[in-house]
Design a protein around this motif. Sequence first.
Motif, PDB file in Angstrom:
ATOM      1  N   VAL A  99      36.590  40.051  35.932  1.00 26.90           N
ATOM      2  CA  VAL A  99      37.682  40.734  36.617  1.00 26.90           C
ATOM      3  C   VAL A  99      37.309  40.929  38.077  1.00 26.90           C
ATOM      4  CG1 VAL A  99      39.028  42.878  36.751  1.00 26.90           C
ATOM      5  CG2 VAL A  99      38.467  41.889  34.521  1.00 26.90           C
ATOM      6  N   SER A 100      38.234  40.593  38.976  1.00 24.36           N
ATOM      7  CA  SER A 100      38.049  40.808  40.413  1.00 24.36           C
ATOM      8  C   SER A 100      39.064  41.844  40.874  1.00 24.36           C
ATOM      9  CB  SER A 100      38.269  39.514  41.192  1.00 24.36           C
ATOM     10  OG  SER A 100      37.284  38.567  40.852  1.00 24.36           O
ATOM     11  N   ILE A 101      38.559  42.911  41.477  1.00 24.90           N
ATOM     12  CA  ILE A 101      39.416  43.965  42.005  1.00 24.90           C
ATOM     13  C   ILE A 101      39.248  43.968  43.514  1.00 24.90           C
ATOM     14  CG2 ILE A 101      39.946  46.430  41.969  1.00 24.90           C
ATOM     15  CD1 ILE A 101      38.695  46.515  39.146  1.00 24.90           C
ATOM     16  N   ALA A 102      40.309  43.590  44.225  1.00 27.35           N
ATOM     17  CA  ALA A 102      40.253  43.459  45.678  1.00 27.35           C
ATOM     18  C   ALA A 102      40.187  44.828  46.350  1.00 27.35           C
ATOM     19  CB  ALA A 102      41.463  42.668  46.176  1.00 27.35           C
ATOM     20  N   HIS A 103      39.985  44.832  47.638  1.00 28.70           N
ATOM     21  CA  HIS A 103      39.783  46.067  48.397  1.00 28.70           C
ATOM     22  C   HIS A 103      41.007  46.985  48.373  1.00 28.70           C
ATOM     23  CE1 HIS A 103      41.752  43.441  51.326  1.00 28.70           C
ATOM     24  NE2 HIS A 103      42.170  44.553  51.901  1.00 28.70           N
ATOM     25  N   GLY A 104      40.716  48.279  48.401  1.00 30.44           N
ATOM     26  CA  GLY A 104      41.762  49.283  48.532  1.00 30.44           C
ATOM     27  C   GLY A 104      42.566  49.576  47.282  1.00 30.44           C
ATOM     28  N   PRO A 130      44.235  56.268  28.807  1.00 28.91           N
ATOM     29  CA  PRO A 130      43.296  55.238  29.260  1.00 28.91           C
ATOM     30  C   PRO A 130      43.988  54.074  29.966  1.00 28.91           C
ATOM     31  CG  PRO A 130      43.591  55.116  26.888  1.00 28.91           C
ATOM     32  CD  PRO A 130      44.336  56.332  27.348  1.00 28.91           C
ATOM     33  N   VAL A 131      43.224  53.430  30.842  1.00 26.91           N
ATOM     34  CA  VAL A 131      43.656  52.203  31.516  1.00 26.91           C
ATOM     35  C   VAL A 131      42.803  51.074  30.958  1.00 26.91           C
ATOM     36  CG1 VAL A 131      43.790  50.988  33.722  1.00 26.91           C
ATOM     37  CG2 VAL A 131      44.347  53.424  33.603  1.00 26.91           C
ATOM     38  N   SER A 132      43.446  49.974  30.579  1.00 30.28           N
ATOM     39  CA  SER A 132      42.732  48.843  29.994  1.00 30.28           C
ATOM     40  C   SER A 132      43.109  47.563  30.731  1.00 30.28           C
ATOM     41  CB  SER A 132      43.088  48.724  28.513  1.00 30.28           C
ATOM     42  OG  SER A 132      42.457  47.607  27.955  1.00 30.28           O
ATOM     43  N   ILE A 133      42.090  46.824  31.164  1.00 36.32           N
ATOM     44  CA  ILE A 133      42.291  45.562  31.874  1.00 36.32           C
ATOM     45  C   ILE A 133      41.556  44.489  31.080  1.00 36.32           C
ATOM     46  CG2 ILE A 133      41.889  44.302  34.020  1.00 36.32           C
ATOM     47  CD1 ILE A 133      41.831  47.082  35.429  1.00 36.32           C
ATOM     48  N   GLY A 134      42.263  43.438  30.687  1.00 36.76           N
ATOM     49  CA  GLY A 134      41.676  42.367  29.879  1.00 36.76           C
ATOM     50  C   GLY A 134      40.726  41.482  30.662  1.00 36.76           C
ATOM     51  N   ASN A 135      40.281  40.404  30.031  1.00 37.13           N
ATOM     52  CA  ASN A 135      39.364  39.450  30.659  1.00 37.13           C
ATOM     53  C   ASN A 135      40.094  38.519  31.631  1.00 37.13           C
ATOM     54  OD1 ASN A 135      37.279  40.447  29.043  1.00 37.13           O
ATOM     55  ND2 ASN A 135      37.709  38.967  27.423  1.00 37.13           N
ATOM     56  N   ASP A 136      39.374  38.067  32.647  1.00 34.48           N
ATOM     57  CA  ASP A 136      39.871  37.078  33.607  1.00 34.48           C
ATOM     58  C   ASP A 136      41.151  37.557  34.297  1.00 34.48           C
ATOM     59  OD1 ASP A 136      39.961  34.733  35.085  1.00 34.48           O
ATOM     60  OD2 ASP A 136      41.006  33.605  33.522  1.00 34.48           O
ATOM     61  N   VAL A 137      41.030  38.676  34.995  1.00 31.48           N
ATOM     62  CA  VAL A 137      42.157  39.263  35.715  1.00 31.48           C
ATOM     63  C   VAL A 137      41.787  39.394  37.180  1.00 31.48           C
ATOM     64  CG1 VAL A 137      43.601  41.339  35.963  1.00 31.48           C
ATOM     65  CG2 VAL A 137      42.987  40.513  33.693  1.00 31.48           C
ATOM     66  N   TRP A 138      42.725  39.084  38.052  1.00 35.54           N
ATOM     67  CA  TRP A 138      42.551  39.269  39.485  1.00 35.54           C
ATOM     68  C   TRP A 138      43.566  40.320  39.926  1.00 35.54           C
ATOM     69  CZ3 TRP A 138      44.495  35.306  43.590  1.00 35.54           C
ATOM     70  CH2 TRP A 138      44.216  35.781  44.874  1.00 35.54           C
ATOM     71  N   ILE A 139      43.069  41.415  40.494  1.00 31.66           N
ATOM     72  CA  ILE A 139      43.930  42.478  40.992  1.00 31.66           C
ATOM     73  C   ILE A 139      43.890  42.408  42.510  1.00 31.66           C
ATOM     74  CG2 ILE A 139      44.334  44.963  41.042  1.00 31.66           C
ATOM     75  CD1 ILE A 139      42.956  45.089  38.293  1.00 31.66           C
ATOM     76  N   GLY A 140      45.024  42.090  43.130  1.00 28.72           N
ATOM     77  CA  GLY A 140      45.114  41.926  44.580  1.00 28.72           C
ATOM     78  C   GLY A 140      44.923  43.232  45.330  1.00 28.72           C
ATOM     79  N   CYS A 141      44.766  43.116  46.635  1.00 29.31           N
ATOM     80  CA  CYS A 141      44.466  44.292  47.466  1.00 29.31           C
ATOM     81  C   CYS A 141      45.590  45.327  47.441  1.00 29.31           C
ATOM     82  CB  CYS A 141      44.153  43.879  48.890  1.00 29.31           C
ATOM     83  SG  CYS A 141      45.508  43.104  49.755  1.00 29.31           S
ATOM     84  N   GLN A 142      45.179  46.581  47.552  1.00 30.38           N
ATOM     85  CA  GLN A 142      46.079  47.737  47.633  1.00 30.38           C
ATOM     86  C   GLN A 142      46.957  47.942  46.401  1.00 30.38           C
ATOM     87  OE1 GLN A 142      45.921  49.942  50.214  1.00 30.38           O
ATOM     88  NE2 GLN A 142      44.259  48.745  51.077  1.00 30.38           N
ATOM     89  N   CYS A 155      45.562  37.112  33.906  1.00 29.63           N
ATOM     90  CA  CYS A 155      46.738  37.400  34.731  1.00 29.63           C
ATOM     91  C   CYS A 155      46.324  37.802  36.145  1.00 29.63           C
ATOM     92  CB  CYS A 155      47.619  38.472  34.094  1.00 29.63           C
ATOM     93  SG  CYS A 155      46.898  40.098  33.992  1.00 29.63           S
ATOM     94  N   ILE A 156      47.288  37.788  37.030  1.00 27.53           N
ATOM     95  CA  ILE A 156      47.108  38.166  38.431  1.00 27.53           C
ATOM     96  C   ILE A 156      48.083  39.289  38.736  1.00 27.53           C
ATOM     97  CG2 ILE A 156      47.331  37.405  40.834  1.00 27.53           C
ATOM     98  CD1 ILE A 156      46.744  34.535  39.822  1.00 27.53           C
ATOM     99  N   VAL A 157      47.573  40.329  39.401  1.00 24.40           N
ATOM    100  CA  VAL A 157      48.433  41.414  39.870  1.00 24.40           C
ATOM    101  C   VAL A 157      48.558  41.224  41.377  1.00 24.40           C
ATOM    102  CG1 VAL A 157      48.791  43.898  40.020  1.00 24.40           C
ATOM    103  CG2 VAL A 157      47.613  42.933  38.038  1.00 24.40           C
ATOM    104  N   ALA A 158      49.767  40.965  41.859  1.00 24.96           N
ATOM    105  CA  ALA A 158      49.998  40.668  43.271  1.00 24.96           C
ATOM    106  C   ALA A 158      49.664  41.873  44.151  1.00 24.96           C
ATOM    107  CB  ALA A 158      51.459  40.258  43.484  1.00 24.96           C
ATOM    108  N   ALA A 159      49.269  41.607  45.371  1.00 23.33           N
ATOM    109  CA  ALA A 159      48.897  42.655  46.322  1.00 23.33           C
ATOM    110  C   ALA A 159      50.007  43.683  46.467  1.00 23.33           C
ATOM    111  CB  ALA A 159      48.569  42.034  47.672  1.00 23.33           C
TER     112      ALA A 159
END
Length: 190
Positions: A99-104, A130-142, A155-159
């Motif tokens: 999982v990649s969590i971008a800045h902010g 609780p908050v749950s985030i699965g495998n191979d997720v990219w969370i965009g900035c802010q 999945c990808i969460v847009a900035a």
Amino acid sequence: MKIRIYNYLVRFWTFVFMLLPNIFCFFFYKFLECLPFIFISPIRVALLKSLGAKIGTSVIVSHGVEIRSPDCLILGDRVSIQRGCYIDAAGGVNIGNDVSIAHGCSILSFEHDWSNKNIPIRENDAIYAPVSIGNDVWIGCQCILLSGSQLDGNCIVAAGSVVTKSLIGSRASLIAGVPGRVVKKIRTGY
């Protein structure tokens, strides 16, 4: 080779910090939040482990990351949390592998109830979910993930998106908007 050295440093510093009182580890982590050097990341991870966080291998926690209630935090392998992120894990936060969590970004596992009109909103009870985030997720900035948020893997969460609820079924999707919703599938076969 670098990953092996990194993981060795995490294990070494975890052992050292487990010998120290939690209050020292907490204040030392706060001090290290502001140091930008990449070689400090294994020390940050080791401090979080000594404060009760369950953390996998090859995890990077950049400078300026604030984590509240680390004893309720679970991070999988190869998680990257970039600078300026805020995670309040009081209600439980579980982040999968890769999982990649971008800045902010902010991840909040509680919210305030406002049903009792006889007292100020800020003094109403907190509601934990609780908050749950699965495998191979990219969370965009802010991005903001609020209590009760759930994301499937791949999945990808847009900035700038705000995820306010469980998005089970979001596997292999692009999530965007306020509130966050699935806007399209990005991979087939899932």
